[in-house]
Design a protein around this motif. Sequence first.
Motif, short mmCIF file in Angstrom:
data_model
loop_
_atom_site.label_atom_id
_atom_site.label_comp_id
_atom_site.label_asym_id
_atom_site.label_seq_id
_atom_site.Cartn_x
_atom_site.Cartn_y
_atom_site.Cartn_z
N MET A 121 23.22 7.19 25.51
CA MET A 121 23.23 5.97 24.70
C MET A 121 21.82 5.59 24.26
N GLU A 122 20.85 5.83 25.12
CA GLU A 122 19.46 5.54 24.75
C GLU A 122 18.99 6.43 23.62
N LEU A 123 19.49 7.65 23.59
CA LEU A 123 19.10 8.59 22.54
C LEU A 123 19.80 8.29 21.22
N ASP A 124 21.07 7.87 21.29
CA ASP A 124 21.83 7.61 20.06
C ASP A 124 22.93 6.59 20.36
N SER A 125 22.64 5.35 20.07
CA SER A 125 23.58 4.27 20.37
C SER A 125 24.74 4.22 19.37
N LYS A 126 24.70 5.07 18.36
CA LYS A 126 25.76 5.07 17.35
C LYS A 126 26.58 6.35 17.41
N ASN A 127 26.53 7.02 18.51
CA ASN A 127 27.33 8.23 18.68
C ASN A 127 28.71 7.85 19.23
N PRO A 128 29.78 8.04 18.47
CA PRO A 128 31.10 7.60 18.93
C PRO A 128 31.58 8.32 20.18
N HIS A 129 31.15 9.58 20.35
CA HIS A 129 31.59 10.34 21.52
C HIS A 129 30.99 9.77 22.81
N VAL A 130 29.78 9.23 22.71
CA VAL A 130 29.16 8.60 23.87
C VAL A 130 29.93 7.34 24.25
N HIS A 131 30.32 6.55 23.26
CA HIS A 131 31.10 5.35 23.54
C HIS A 131 32.45 5.71 24.17
#
Length: 292
Positions: A121-131
Motif C-alpha cells: 500500500m505504501e508503494l501504490d495506494s491505488k492498486n485495487p489488488h492490494v485493497h
Amino acid sequence: MNLLKALFGGAEESPEEKRKNDDAKRFDMFKFDGVKAARMGNFDYAVRCYEEALKIKDDLEVRDYLSQAFVSSDKLPEAICQLKILAAAEPENINVWIQIARVAYMAEDYDAMNDACAAAMELDSKNPHVHYLYAQAYIAAGNNINAVAMLTKAIALKPDMADACLLRGKTLLAMGDVGGASDDADLLIKEYPESEDVLMFNARVASAQGKSDEAIQLYGRVTEVNPFCADAYRERGRLKYGKGDMAGASEDMQKVMEITPGAVADISGEFSAEGVEHKVRKAYSNMNPLGL
C-alpha cells in the motif's frame, strides 16, 4: 606447448578461472533442470535443483522459481521465506509484496499478510489488488466493516473487478445486510450469468430474502453448471424441506451423500418411505441457511 599457446592467445586457464567456469556450468545445469522438472510437475525435484543452484550462487530469479515450487509443493512457510528475501533485495517491487500477501493468505499467516499489504500500500495506494488482499486479511481477523470499505475502494479503482464485488457481497450477506448483498448479486448476475460462484451467491441472497422458489431455481442452475456441487444440493434440499417437499429434500440429501460420502454423519443407509421425514429433518436442522 606453453610457448605456442602464448603466441596464439591460447593461455591455459588458471585454477581459479577453471573453478569459476565449472561453477557457472553447474549453476546453469541445476537451474534449468529445476525449470524442466517444475514444468513436468515434479516440484520436489525442482526444489532440490534450485537449492543446489543457490549453494553455488545467490540468484533472485532462482529464488523466485524456488518460491513457486514451494507453493506448488504446499510448503507455504518456505515459500514466504524465499519471497521475503526477494522483498529485502527489491523493496520497491510491489509484485513481490503482493505475492507474499497471497501466499501468506493461503498459509493462514495473517500477520505476514498484513505486513505485506501495508508495504504494498505504501508503494501504490491505488492498486485495487492490494485493497482486495487487505480486505481478505480483515475478513480473516473478523473485521468485516473494514473489509467492505477496502473492497469498495478496490471496485472504485477497478469497476470490473468481479472478485471484489463477489467478496463484498458475500461479506455483506454474512453481516446481515441482505439489501447490500442483493445489489452486488444483481450486478454480478448480469455480467456472469453462467458463473457457478455468482449463481451460488445469488441463490443464497434469494434464500435470505425469503424467495425460496427463486433460490431453488438458482440452485438448479448451479447444478447444471457443476453437477458435483454438494453445497447446492444441500442448500436446495433445505429449502425444499422448508416448503414441505420431503421427497425433493430427500433426493437432494441423497445426492449430497453420493458426492461427499460421510458428509452427513448422523444419517446412514438408504432413504426409505418409512421415517424419511425424521432423517431429513436431522440432516437439515443444524444447517446455516446461508451456507456459512
